[in-house]
Design a protein around this motif. Structure first.
Motif, PDB file in Angstrom:
ATOM      1  N   ASP A 132       0.778  -1.154  -0.084  1.00  0.00           N
ATOM      2  CA  ASP A 132      -0.060  -0.105   0.005  1.00  0.00           C
ATOM      3  C   ASP A 132       0.945   1.313  -0.060  1.00  0.00           C
ATOM      4  O   ASP A 132       1.918   1.416   0.488  1.00  0.00           O
ATOM      5  CB  ASP A 132      -0.772  -0.004   1.268  1.00  0.00           C
ATOM      6  CG  ASP A 132      -2.171   0.776   1.077  1.00  0.00           C
ATOM      7  OD1 ASP A 132      -2.396   1.358   0.061  1.00  0.00           O
ATOM      8  OD2 ASP A 132      -2.680   0.891   2.148  1.00  0.00           O
ATOM      9  N   GLY A 133       0.514   2.324  -0.512  1.00  0.00           N
ATOM     10  CA  GLY A 133       1.246   3.613  -0.766  1.00  0.00           C
ATOM     11  C   GLY A 133       0.351   4.732  -0.357  1.00  0.00           C
ATOM     12  O   GLY A 133      -0.707   4.580  -0.611  1.00  0.00           O
ATOM     13  N   PRO A 134       0.931   5.827  -0.095  1.00  0.00           N
ATOM     14  CA  PRO A 134       0.048   6.862   0.377  1.00  0.00           C
ATOM     15  C   PRO A 134      -0.425   7.715  -0.812  1.00  0.00           C
ATOM     16  O   PRO A 134       0.186   7.602  -1.960  1.00  0.00           O
ATOM     17  CB  PRO A 134       0.812   7.886   1.221  1.00  0.00           C
ATOM     18  CG  PRO A 134       2.196   7.771   0.722  1.00  0.00           C
ATOM     19  CD  PRO A 134       2.203   6.195   0.287  1.00  0.00           C
ATOM     20  N   GLU A 135      -1.734   8.264  -0.994  1.00  0.00           N
ATOM     21  CA  GLU A 135      -2.225   8.927  -2.044  1.00  0.00           C
ATOM     22  C   GLU A 135      -1.472  10.285  -1.988  1.00  0.00           C
ATOM     23  O   GLU A 135      -1.471  10.788  -3.388  1.00  0.00           O
ATOM     24  CB  GLU A 135      -3.702   9.195  -1.750  1.00  0.00           C
ATOM     25  CG  GLU A 135      -4.436   7.873  -2.035  1.00  0.00           C
ATOM     26  CD  GLU A 135      -5.990   7.934  -1.829  1.00  0.00           C
ATOM     27  OE1 GLU A 135      -6.561   8.877  -1.225  1.00  0.00           O
ATOM     28  OE2 GLU A 135      -6.657   6.878  -1.948  1.00  0.00           O
ATOM     29  N   VAL A 136      -1.021  10.843  -0.921  1.00  0.00           N
ATOM     30  CA  VAL A 136      -0.293  12.020  -0.899  1.00  0.00           C
ATOM     31  C   VAL A 136       1.141  11.512  -0.911  1.00  0.00           C
ATOM     32  O   VAL A 136       1.575  10.966  -0.050  1.00  0.00           O
ATOM     33  CB  VAL A 136      -0.542  12.845   0.172  1.00  0.00           C
ATOM     34  CG1 VAL A 136       0.469  14.249   0.403  1.00  0.00           C
ATOM     35  CG2 VAL A 136      -2.075  13.544   0.268  1.00  0.00           C
ATOM     36  N   GLU A 137       1.717  11.902  -2.326  1.00  0.00           N
ATOM     37  CA  GLU A 137       3.332  11.495  -2.316  1.00  0.00           C
ATOM     38  C   GLU A 137       4.155  12.662  -2.166  1.00  0.00           C
ATOM     39  O   GLU A 137       3.875  13.644  -2.554  1.00  0.00           O
ATOM     40  CB  GLU A 137       3.528  10.630  -3.693  1.00  0.00           C
ATOM     41  CG  GLU A 137       3.502   9.303  -3.628  1.00  0.00           C
ATOM     42  CD  GLU A 137       4.698   8.792  -2.794  1.00  0.00           C
ATOM     43  OE1 GLU A 137       5.195   9.442  -2.285  1.00  0.00           O
ATOM     44  OE2 GLU A 137       4.466   7.659  -2.335  1.00  0.00           O
ATOM     45  N   THR A 138       5.371  12.301  -2.432  1.00  0.00           N
ATOM     46  CA  THR A 138       6.599  13.132  -2.461  1.00  0.00           C
ATOM     47  C   THR A 138       6.841  13.325  -4.005  1.00  0.00           C
ATOM     48  O   THR A 138       6.680  12.464  -4.610  1.00  0.00           O
ATOM     49  CB  THR A 138       7.832  12.726  -1.673  1.00  0.00           C
ATOM     50  OG1 THR A 138       8.350  11.601  -2.366  1.00  0.00           O
ATOM     51  CG2 THR A 138       7.475  12.788  -0.172  1.00  0.00           C
ATOM     52  N   GLU A 139       7.270  14.627  -4.313  1.00  0.00           N
ATOM     53  CA  GLU A 139       7.877  14.636  -5.706  1.00  0.00           C
ATOM     54  C   GLU A 139       8.693  13.766  -6.010  1.00  0.00           C
ATOM     55  O   GLU A 139       8.716  13.199  -7.342  1.00  0.00           O
ATOM     56  CB  GLU A 139       8.253  16.258  -5.774  1.00  0.00           C
ATOM     57  CG  GLU A 139       8.631  16.404  -7.648  1.00  0.00           C
ATOM     58  CD  GLU A 139       8.883  17.786  -7.542  1.00  0.00           C
ATOM     59  OE1 GLU A 139       9.069  18.647  -6.777  1.00  0.00           O
ATOM     60  OE2 GLU A 139       9.168  18.039  -8.832  1.00  0.00           O
ATOM     61  N   TYR A 140       9.553  13.419  -5.289  1.00  0.00           N
ATOM     62  CA  TYR A 140      11.008  12.500  -5.291  1.00  0.00           C
ATOM     63  C   TYR A 140      10.258  11.275  -5.897  1.00  0.00           C
ATOM     64  O   TYR A 140      10.787  10.650  -6.785  1.00  0.00           O
ATOM     65  CB  TYR A 140      11.530  12.270  -4.254  1.00  0.00           C
ATOM     66  CG  TYR A 140      12.695  11.173  -4.126  1.00  0.00           C
ATOM     67  CD1 TYR A 140      13.945  11.486  -5.046  1.00  0.00           C
ATOM     68  CD2 TYR A 140      12.598  10.117  -3.555  1.00  0.00           C
ATOM     69  CE1 TYR A 140      14.889  10.530  -5.193  1.00  0.00           C
ATOM     70  CE2 TYR A 140      13.324   8.857  -3.830  1.00  0.00           C
ATOM     71  CZ  TYR A 140      14.579   9.445  -4.610  1.00  0.00           C
ATOM     72  OH  TYR A 140      15.565   8.260  -4.910  1.00  0.00           O
ATOM     73  N   ARG A 141       9.260  10.427  -5.069  1.00  0.00           N
ATOM     74  CA  ARG A 141       8.765   9.148  -5.379  1.00  0.00           C
ATOM     75  C   ARG A 141       7.923   9.267  -6.653  1.00  0.00           C
ATOM     76  O   ARG A 141       7.882   8.132  -7.306  1.00  0.00           O
ATOM     77  CB  ARG A 141       8.238   8.549  -4.215  1.00  0.00           C
ATOM     78  CG  ARG A 141       9.132   8.006  -3.082  1.00  0.00           C
ATOM     79  CD  ARG A 141       8.545   7.046  -2.042  1.00  0.00           C
ATOM     80  NE  ARG A 141       9.591   6.782  -1.336  1.00  0.00           N
ATOM     81  CZ  ARG A 141       9.702   7.337  -0.057  1.00  0.00           C
ATOM     82  NH1 ARG A 141       8.571   8.369   0.459  1.00  0.00           N
ATOM     83  NH2 ARG A 141      10.393   6.982   0.947  1.00  0.00           N
ATOM     84  N   ASN A 142       7.314  10.326  -6.918  1.00  0.00           N
ATOM     85  CA  ASN A 142       6.126  10.137  -7.803  1.00  0.00           C
ATOM     86  C   ASN A 142       6.944  10.431  -9.362  1.00  0.00           C
ATOM     87  O   ASN A 142       6.481   9.781 -10.211  1.00  0.00           O
ATOM     88  CB  ASN A 142       5.065  11.122  -7.603  1.00  0.00           C
ATOM     89  CG  ASN A 142       4.032  10.969  -8.797  1.00  0.00           C
ATOM     90  OD1 ASN A 142       3.283  10.274  -8.226  1.00  0.00           O
ATOM     91  ND2 ASN A 142       3.887  11.844  -9.749  1.00  0.00           N
TER      92      ASN A 142
END
Ligand code: FA5
Length: 341
Positions: A132-142
């Motif tokens: 599972d991952g968060p819907e609010v992400e960092t620019e780095y991971r997205n």
């Protein structure tokens, strides 16, 4: 003379009582006949004082007889009406207490949940971990960790919902690849279902909020053959029949080579409709072999390990599977639509 008037009044009043249709009508006849001041029979009573004593007795008896008959008729008609009213109410309000009570209304799973769970079970049975991952992400991971250059148009505010502080609503489930590599290390097999968001205009096949399933396998000597093997298993499990697919080159900075897999539109059979934009094909997923830069950025040596990854649009998959001709129906919350599943 009074005798004649009494007899006439009696028969006309009795006739009106018989034909009265409502309690109000009956009450009007009563007031007209017997009202204390203006009642027709009351007025005759008052005129009796003028009669000769020998007539008074006879007319008095006649008048009393008429009053009694009219009172009796009023009462019996009133009772009849009340009985009929009660019968109507009893018929209308009748409840059979011996009937079984209706059970509680049961809900059911949303078609998206069905597909998601089926895919999770399938991949778990093949050794994949569900992440599972968060819907609010960092620019780095997205973006960054996926080798997406700083100038890539996907980062544009027209495609991405940016949040205060530089974070964003993830535009795809691919950032969970990065989380998976960081958390599990090689070798790994993971899938990550989830909701993603794009700042784009909505039509029959495009939503601003939709679901994807990310898949990733990292091991030694992974090739396109592995990717195709799992794609085929996945599509067979979802559709339980042969479906026509087309694999074409696709550019995603995080895979090399990259492909896009299209499904022949199951809504029109490939002849063209608003969902496939008259092309006969619907884009279902992006996939490819994981780019060495992506492996390297998450601490995996691309000389030793290789992998495949895919991102499947499961909202569109649900449309194909259930024959839904407008993507907006899936999240519209209309019970008339949802109750069909
Ligand atoms: C991606 O999102 C890549 N992350 C997929 C990927 C993963 C490629 C891993 C390589 C390796 P794309 O933007 O094409 O790619 O979206 C993937 C799928 O999501 C599409 O094929 C489509 O089925 C679905 N999709 C994309 N945009 C929408 C939309 N607006 N509404 C509904 N479904 C959409």
């Amino acid at each position: 003379m009074l005798d004649g008037r009494i007899q006439e009044l009696e028969s006309s009043l009795l006739a009106r009582i018989t034909s009265a249709r409502s309690a109000e009508e009956l009450e009007a006849v009563r007031v007209e006949a017997l009202g204390r001041k203006e009642g027709a029979l009351t007025l005759i009573g008052k005129e009796m004082g003028k009669l000769a004593p020998e007539d008074r007795k006879r007319v008095g008896a006649l008048l009393n007889g008429a009053k009694q008959k009219i009172e009796a008729a009023l009462e019996s008609k009133g009772r009849q009406m009340a009985d009929a009213g009660l019968r109507v109410r009893l018929d209308a309000e009748w409840i059979d207490l011996t009937l079984p009570a209706p059970g509680p209304r049961r809900g059911h799973l949303h078609p998206m949940t069905h597909i998601q769970r089926e895919l999770e079970e399938l991949f778990v049975s093949m050794g994949f971990t569900v992440l599972d991952g968060p819907e609010v992400e960092t620019e780095y991971r997205n973006f960054d960790a996926l080798n997406i250059p700083a100038t890539h148009p996907a980062r544009d505010a027209q495609d991405t919902f940016w949040l205060e502080g530089g974070n964003l609503l993830r535009t795809h489930t691919s950032p969970v690849q990065v989380r998976g590599m960081e958390k599990l290390g090689p070798p790994l097999r993971m899938i990550a279902p989830g909701r993603v968001f794009r700042n784009e205009s909505v039509d029959a096949s495009h939503e601003h909020t939709f679901y994807q399933i990310e898949g990733m396998m990292v091991d030694r000597n992974i090739s396109v053959a592995h990717l195709l093997y799992f794609m085929r298993i996945m599509l067979t499990a979802i559709f339980h029949r042969d479906v026509n697919v087309r694999l074409r080159p696709g550019y995603f900075p995080f895979v090399e080579p990259g492909f896009e897999l299209d499904l022949q539109c199951l809504l029109c059979g490939g002849s063209g409709c608003p969902v496939c934009k008259q092309s006969g094909w619907v884009e279902q997923m992006g996939c490819g072999l994981v780019h060495p830069n992506v492996l390297r950025m998450s601490g995996i040596d691309p000389e030793e390990w290789s992998g495949f990854a895919f991102g499947l649009g499961i909202t569109r998959l649900a449309m194909m599977r259930y024959g839904i001709d407008d993507i907006r129906l899936l999240q519209g919350g209309d019970l008339r639509f949802l109750e069909q599943f």
